[in-house]
Motif scaffolding. Structure first.
Motif, PDB file in Angstrom:
ATOM      1  N   ALA A 149       0.847  -1.202   0.000  1.00 46.00           N
ATOM      2  CA  ALA A 149       0.000   0.000   0.000  1.00 46.00           C
ATOM      3  C   ALA A 149       0.878   1.246   0.000  1.00 46.00           C
ATOM      4  N   ALA A 150       1.726   1.368  -1.017  1.00 40.81           N
ATOM      5  CA  ALA A 150       2.665   2.496  -1.063  1.00 40.81           C
ATOM      6  C   ALA A 150       1.941   3.798  -1.385  1.00 40.81           C
ATOM      7  N   GLY A 151       2.277   4.835  -0.658  1.00 39.49           N
ATOM      8  CA  GLY A 151       1.684   6.154  -0.918  1.00 39.49           C
ATOM      9  C   GLY A 151       0.286   6.260  -0.362  1.00 39.49           C
ATOM     10  N   THR A 152      -0.215   7.486  -0.310  1.00 41.42           N
ATOM     11  CA  THR A 152      -1.581   7.678   0.194  1.00 41.42           C
ATOM     12  C   THR A 152      -2.557   6.961  -0.727  1.00 41.42           C
ATOM     13  N   PRO A 153      -3.347   6.062  -0.171  1.00 44.23           N
ATOM     14  CA  PRO A 153      -4.245   5.265  -1.018  1.00 44.23           C
ATOM     15  C   PRO A 153      -5.521   6.027  -1.377  1.00 44.23           C
ATOM     16  N   ASN A 154      -6.355   5.374  -2.145  1.00 43.73           N
ATOM     17  CA  ASN A 154      -7.682   5.917  -2.469  1.00 43.73           C
ATOM     18  C   ASN A 154      -8.578   5.631  -1.261  1.00 43.73           C
ATOM     19  N   ILE A 155      -8.515   6.528  -0.275  1.00 40.94           N
ATOM     20  CA  ILE A 155      -9.104   6.237   1.039  1.00 40.94           C
ATOM     21  C   ILE A 155     -10.632   6.126   0.969  1.00 40.94           C
ATOM     22  N   LEU A 156     -11.255   7.197   0.498  1.00 42.53           N
ATOM     23  CA  LEU A 156     -12.730   7.170   0.462  1.00 42.53           C
ATOM     24  C   LEU A 156     -13.215   6.108  -0.517  1.00 42.53           C
ATOM     25  N   GLY A 157     -12.507   5.992  -1.636  1.00 42.46           N
ATOM     26  CA  GLY A 157     -12.903   4.985  -2.637  1.00 42.46           C
ATOM     27  C   GLY A 157     -12.890   3.589  -2.049  1.00 42.46           C
ATOM     28  N   THR A 158     -11.881   3.307  -1.233  1.00 38.37           N
ATOM     29  CA  THR A 158     -11.772   1.972  -0.646  1.00 38.37           C
ATOM     30  C   THR A 158     -12.894   1.742   0.369  1.00 38.37           C
ATOM     31  N   ILE A 159     -13.139   2.749   1.202  1.00 36.82           N
ATOM     32  CA  ILE A 159     -14.191   2.601   2.223  1.00 36.82           C
ATOM     33  C   ILE A 159     -15.548   2.394   1.544  1.00 36.82           C
ATOM     34  N   VAL A 160     -15.836   3.228   0.556  1.00 30.69           N
ATOM     35  CA  VAL A 160     -17.157   3.143  -0.098  1.00 30.69           C
ATOM     36  C   VAL A 160     -17.267   1.848  -0.914  1.00 30.69           C
ATOM     37  N   SER A 161     -16.175   1.421  -1.510  1.00 33.33           N
ATOM     38  CA  SER A 161     -16.230   0.183  -2.306  1.00 33.33           C
ATOM     39  C   SER A 161     -16.538  -1.019  -1.413  1.00 33.33           C
ATOM     40  N   ALA A 162     -15.924  -1.063  -0.244  1.00 31.81           N
ATOM     41  CA  ALA A 162     -16.226  -2.177   0.656  1.00 31.81           C
ATOM     42  C   ALA A 162     -17.684  -2.119   1.105  1.00 31.81           C
ATOM     43  N   GLN A 163     -18.198  -0.899   1.288  1.00 29.40           N
ATOM     44  CA  GLN A 163     -19.622  -0.770   1.639  1.00 29.40           C
ATOM     45  C   GLN A 163     -20.502  -1.232   0.484  1.00 29.40           C
ATOM     46  N   ALA A 164     -19.979  -1.144  -0.737  1.00 29.85           N
ATOM     47  CA  ALA A 164     -20.754  -1.633  -1.896  1.00 29.85           C
ATOM     48  C   ALA A 164     -21.010  -3.131  -1.761  1.00 29.85           C
ATOM     49  N   LEU A 165     -20.044  -3.843  -1.194  1.00 32.90           N
ATOM     50  CA  LEU A 165     -20.237  -5.287  -0.996  1.00 32.90           C
ATOM     51  C   LEU A 165     -21.368  -5.518   0.004  1.00 32.90           C
ATOM     52  N   ARG A 166     -21.397  -4.695   1.046  1.00 35.03           N
ATOM     53  CA  ARG A 166     -22.452  -4.808   2.056  1.00 35.03           C
ATOM     54  C   ARG A 166     -23.811  -4.468   1.440  1.00 35.03           C
ATOM     55  N   LEU A 167     -23.796  -3.427   0.599  1.00 31.86           N
ATOM     56  CA  LEU A 167     -25.055  -3.030  -0.034  1.00 31.86           C
ATOM     57  C   LEU A 167     -25.535  -4.109  -1.006  1.00 31.86           C
ATOM     58  N   LEU A 168     -24.581  -4.721  -1.696  1.00 31.86           N
ATOM     59  CA  LEU A 168     -24.930  -5.798  -2.626  1.00 31.86           C
ATOM     60  C   LEU A 168     -25.668  -6.921  -1.882  1.00 31.86           C
ATOM     61  N   LEU A 169     -25.173  -7.257  -0.706  1.00 29.65           N
ATOM     62  CA  LEU A 169     -25.835  -8.301   0.096  1.00 29.65           C
ATOM     63  C   LEU A 169     -27.242  -7.858   0.459  1.00 29.65           C
ATOM     64  N   ASP A 170     -27.376  -6.599   0.875  1.00 28.19           N
ATOM     65  CA  ASP A 170     -28.699  -6.102   1.259  1.00 28.19           C
ATOM     66  C   ASP A 170     -29.649  -6.097   0.063  1.00 28.19           C
ATOM     67  N   LEU A 171     -29.174  -5.623  -1.089  1.00 27.78           N
ATOM     68  CA  LEU A 171     -30.063  -5.554  -2.256  1.00 27.78           C
ATOM     69  C   LEU A 171     -30.543  -6.946  -2.633  1.00 27.78           C
ATOM     70  N   ALA A 172     -29.656  -7.919  -2.530  1.00 28.57           N
ATOM     71  CA  ALA A 172     -30.034  -9.280  -2.931  1.00 28.57           C
ATOM     72  C   ALA A 172     -30.901  -9.971  -1.887  1.00 28.57           C
ATOM     73  N   LEU A 173     -30.687  -9.635  -0.621  1.00 21.61           N
ATOM     74  CA  LEU A 173     -31.364 -10.400   0.441  1.00 21.61           C
ATOM     75  C   LEU A 173     -32.463  -9.618   1.150  1.00 21.61           C
ATOM     76  N   THR A 174     -32.218  -8.342   1.422  1.00 19.74           N
ATOM     77  CA  THR A 174     -33.209  -7.538   2.168  1.00 19.74           C
ATOM     78  C   THR A 174     -33.274  -6.127   1.575  1.00 19.74           C
ATOM     79  N   PRO A 175     -33.782  -5.984   0.337  1.00 21.70           N
ATOM     80  CA  PRO A 175     -33.671  -4.691  -0.355  1.00 21.70           C
ATOM     81  C   PRO A 175     -34.404  -3.533   0.327  1.00 21.70           C
ATOM     82  N   GLN A 176     -35.307  -3.849   1.252  1.00 21.69           N
ATOM     83  CA  GLN A 176     -36.016  -2.743   1.899  1.00 21.69           C
ATOM     84  C   GLN A 176     -35.420  -2.392   3.258  1.00 21.69           C
TER      85      GLN A 176
END
Ligand SMILES: Cc1ncc(COP(=O)(O)O)c(C=O)c1O
Length: 475
Positions: free
Chosen positions: A289-316
């Motif tokens: 992880a050399a240099g300042t990473p894509n901080i917000l991008g990484t945080i939001v991308s991991a949340q995309a995985l969580r959202l994907l689970l919600d959309l598929a299993l409990t979309p409401q």
């Protein structure tokens, strides 16, 4: 196969902006659409934003904790043992380059690397460059070999692949799913071939490494890196809801421990361990992880995985998104099975409808279960680029080009190395598939009608006296 979505598709679509704009989005293999919640999250993180691993403020501590737990989410989602297996990169392309540069110094004279004719250029060109451009400058001769596919159905030729792998094959690179044919490759069989090569790795292991390009696989298929026993797996978040410039390289921990870093500089060094005559690298995963990473991008991308689970299993309801709940592997499996099931329904319907379009050639397996949710095709006598533009004129967003699967297009002898492609994701409806195919039919039949008109006009003109002066014709 049920034509009913295994879920509440309206509830899923309400998370996205594109339906309200009347867009028929069938270019999802290139990039998927961002849910509102992810765009909002990006903004919501701003008040507590600071750099990670580089500050004593509350904001830096909070951001660092969020950033580090993003690695845990990514690891859980693909079944990796821990965050130490995860390298965050910009995209799949960078992941493949990271593997190439990290391993490059380990290749011995006379070694080879095997990949396939159905690769995206990102899993061919780096190996081409290493073998043809880079290593020869150091006097080392390493060969790349390309496994064929069956042109009739876009299936990898396993026998040919087997014939290319030998005791000098350091690495086998293979796409998990082709972005042109849609074919899902038989990864256990490929793993077995690579595992049996007998190649002597630096740590004494006697087998070839397996790098799987998961760019088209991971977004729609339950992927367990330990069950597949892959050494490396790559994927991009922009193909699974999060267009924030983040991709992933998974690797077995001992490989990341022993191989050289891919980039050098800040944060990839052990705290304080930099001297004029010596530098110690950081612990995993920060060694990569050399240099300042894509901080917000990484945080939001991991949340995309969580959202994907919600959309598929409990979309409401938010079960995972924005919560501290650890990602449950059984939930990942259930979600991805649902997504896969709907993707197959969409693909089967597209294959069936497209087969009726006059002059069409469809590439890849006929069975939707053998492929991901994309269908590439050509129409006899039509330029695929013009076709995609005409479709766009009718409100259907497809993609034409070689999709960076240039080798495969050449292998099929396509005069323009291009095809038109519809690609779907789990938020698409059967109605959208119909609208895409209806538009294609209209474009094709409109073209045939205008061709007929031109033929009729040409015939009429030909019947007139050839020598008639322009003035006479006008009169
Ligand atoms: C199979 C495959 N591999 C690799 C890539 C490259 O992904 P990226 O552009 O995110 O690097 C793509 C993108 O289309 C792809 O479909």
């Amino acid at each position: 196969m049920s034509a009913h979505p295994p879920w509440n598709l309206d509830a899923i679509r309400s998370h996205f902006v594109f339906p309200a704009h009347g867009r028929v989005v069938t270019n999802n293999a290139a990039s998927t659409q961002p849910p509102r919640a992810l765009l909002a999250l990006f903004q919501a993180l701003a008040p507590a934003y600071d750099n990670v691993h580089r500050g004593q403020s509350d904001a830096s501590q909070i951001t660092t904790a969020r950033f580090e737990s993003a690695y845990d989410d990514i690891a859980r989602f693909i079944g990796a043992p821990s965050r130490r297996n995860i390298v965050v990169v910009r995209n799949t392309t960078e992941a493949h380059n990271a593997v190439m540069y990290s391993l490059m110094s380990e290749f011995r004279d006379g070694d080879n690397v095997v990949t396939t004719m159905m690769e995206h250029n990102s899993n061919y060109v780096p190996w081409y460059a290493m073998c043809r451009d880079i290593l020869p400058r150091f006097g080392r001769r390493v060969e790349y070999r390309l496994a064929r596919f069956d042109p009739a159905n876009g299936e990898l030729d396993l026998q040919h692949l087997a014939s290319l792998i030998d005791e000098r094959t350091k690495l086998v690179g293979c796409t998990g799913a082709s972005n042109f044919f849609g074919t899902k490759n038989p990864l256990p069989a490929i793993r077995a071939l690579a595992g049996a090569s007998g190649y002597r790795q630096p740590d004494g292991e006697r087998r070839s490494y397996l790098l799987v390009d998961g760019a088209q696989l991971v977004p729609g298929t339950f992927t367990d890196v330990q069950a597949l026993d892959v050494d490396y797996l790559s994927f991009s978040f922009h193909k699974m809801l999060a267009p924030f410039g983040v991709g992933v390289l998974y690797a077995k921990e001992h490989l990341l421990q022993t191989s050289l870093p891919f980039l050098y500089g800040g944060d990839m060094i052990a705290e304080g361990r930099v001297f004029p005559d010596r530098v110690d690298y950081n612990a995993l995963p920060w060694k990569f992880a050399a240099g300042t990473p894509n901080i917000l991008g990484t945080i939001v991308s991991a949340q995309a995985l969580r959202l994907l689970l919600d959309l598929a299993l409990t979309p409401q309801r938010a079960t995972y998104f924005g919560t501290a709940r650890s990602i449950d592997r059984a939930a990942v499996q259930a979600a991805m099975q649902r997504i896969g099931q709907w993707n197959r329904t969409l693909t089967a319907h597209a294959l069936q409808r497209l087969a009726e379009v006059p002059g069409i050639t469809i590439y890849g397996p006929r069975d939707a279960a053998r492929r991901t949710a994309l269908v590439a095709f050509n129409i006899a006598g039509r330029n695929p680029m013009e076709l995609a533009e005409a479709l766009n004129g009718r409100g259907v967003e497809s993609r034409a080009g070689c999709h960076c699967a240039t080798l495969a297009h050449h292998a099929l002898g396509l005069a323009i190395p291009a095809s038109c492609r519809f690609s779907f994701y789990f938020y698409n409806t059967l109605d959208e598939v119909d609208r895409a195919v209806d538009a294609l039919e209209a474009v094709v039949s409109g073209h045939r009608a205008s061709e007929k008109l031109w033929a009729w006009l040409r015939a009429r003109t030909a019947r007139r006296p050839q020598s008639a002066p322009l003035a006479t014709l006008k009169a």
